[in-house]
Design a protein around this motif. Sequence first.
Motif, short mmCIF file in Angstrom:
data_model
loop_
_atom_site.label_atom_id
_atom_site.label_comp_id
_atom_site.label_asym_id
_atom_site.label_seq_id
_atom_site.Cartn_x
_atom_site.Cartn_y
_atom_site.Cartn_z
N ASN A 143 -78.68 1.94 23.77
CA ASN A 143 -78.08 1.20 24.95
C ASN A 143 -78.32 -0.20 25.13
O ASN A 143 -77.24 -1.10 25.20
N LEU A 144 -79.58 -0.77 24.85
CA LEU A 144 -79.84 -2.08 25.14
C LEU A 144 -79.36 -2.69 23.75
O LEU A 144 -79.02 -3.90 23.95
N ASN A 145 -79.42 -2.03 22.66
CA ASN A 145 -79.06 -2.69 21.30
C ASN A 145 -77.69 -3.24 21.52
O ASN A 145 -76.98 -4.24 21.05
N PHE A 146 -76.61 -2.04 21.99
CA PHE A 146 -75.18 -2.28 22.18
C PHE A 146 -74.91 -3.48 23.49
O PHE A 146 -74.15 -4.23 23.25
N LEU A 147 -75.86 -3.68 24.30
CA LEU A 147 -75.74 -4.60 25.18
C LEU A 147 -76.00 -6.07 24.81
O LEU A 147 -75.31 -7.12 25.08
N TYR A 148 -76.84 -5.98 23.63
CA TYR A 148 -77.45 -7.10 23.13
C TYR A 148 -75.89 -7.69 22.43
O TYR A 148 -75.95 -8.75 22.29
N LYS A 149 -75.51 -6.93 21.44
CA LYS A 149 -74.22 -7.06 20.70
C LYS A 149 -73.19 -7.54 21.72
O LYS A 149 -72.44 -8.58 21.05
N MET A 150 -72.86 -6.82 22.73
CA MET A 150 -71.88 -7.38 23.65
C MET A 150 -72.03 -8.57 24.10
O MET A 150 -70.92 -9.39 24.04
N ILE A 151 -73.28 -8.93 24.81
CA ILE A 151 -73.57 -10.27 25.25
C ILE A 151 -73.64 -11.31 24.00
O ILE A 151 -72.75 -12.44 24.29
N SER A 152 -73.95 -11.18 22.88
CA SER A 152 -74.02 -12.20 21.64
C SER A 152 -72.69 -12.30 21.45
O SER A 152 -72.16 -13.53 21.16
N ALA A 153 -71.53 -11.48 21.39
CA ALA A 153 -70.16 -11.55 20.95
C ALA A 153 -69.38 -12.41 22.06
O ALA A 153 -68.84 -13.31 21.84
N THR A 154 -69.84 -12.04 23.35
CA THR A 154 -69.49 -13.14 24.46
C THR A 154 -69.73 -14.34 24.20
O THR A 154 -69.11 -15.41 24.48
N GLU A 155 -70.92 -14.61 24.04
CA GLU A 155 -71.54 -16.05 23.91
C GLU A 155 -71.11 -16.72 22.64
O GLU A 155 -70.57 -17.97 22.62
N ARG A 156 -70.68 -16.05 21.61
CA ARG A 156 -70.20 -16.71 20.45
C ARG A 156 -68.76 -17.21 20.68
O ARG A 156 -68.28 -18.09 20.41
N ARG A 157 -67.89 -16.25 21.37
CA ARG A 157 -66.65 -16.57 22.02
C ARG A 157 -66.52 -17.79 22.97
O ARG A 157 -65.67 -18.78 22.45
N ARG A 158 -67.51 -18.11 23.65
CA ARG A 158 -67.60 -18.96 24.30
C ARG A 158 -67.73 -20.45 23.82
O ARG A 158 -67.30 -21.60 24.28
N HIS A 159 -68.82 -20.23 22.70
CA HIS A 159 -69.17 -21.44 21.95
C HIS A 159 -67.93 -21.86 21.18
O HIS A 159 -67.71 -23.13 21.09
N ASP A 160 -67.23 -20.85 20.69
CA ASP A 160 -66.20 -21.31 19.79
C ASP A 160 -64.88 -21.87 20.65
O ASP A 160 -64.16 -22.97 20.34
#
Length: 204
Positions: A184-201
Amino acid sequence: MFLDTFEICDSLQNQNYTSPNNKLSSLKKKGVYYQVRHGRYETERDVPPYLLACSVYGPSYLSFEYALSVYGLIPEKVSVYTSATTRKNRTKKFTNIYGTYTYQDVPQAVYPHETVVKVVNGRGYLIATPEKALCDTLYKQKPVSSVKALKQLLFENLRIDETEFAGLNRETLLFLCPLYRKKNLNFLYKMISATERRRHDERN
């Protein structure tokens, strides 16, 4: 004031009571001491119950659903005082005149991080930050199999407020998630990381 049997009996013995245990029983009936669990007592009847959570069983800190409710991450008012422990290898539950207190382990690696001491009327208690309370809660949930399933768990099953979730500290969550070593926490990490990448882009 929170006291144990030894402290009370020692005080009574110093007052020349020949049978401190009998005197303690009498004082309990008179409402001088209120038992919160075997061998532990409180002297104030109207103390806010959450202030006792760390003393009833510990070391511990308030977390899980109770903390999520305090921070407004879930809509429900939680009446059980839920706390995290570590290396106890068991769940514990205590019910007394103040309320119901439950305790559940989290990994030792995460236990020392992201807790804060708050003081009310001169009495302190320990509580998880919003980010850690969320991670602790996900840790004890049944594992999900994808980021999509995690979103359903967060926003439908647990009813996490999406606006409050968006305001959580992303760096703190990214630091905490790997420490649990749970899906569950691994998926939360992926979810947040993907959001952060989109914001950066989007910024670039």
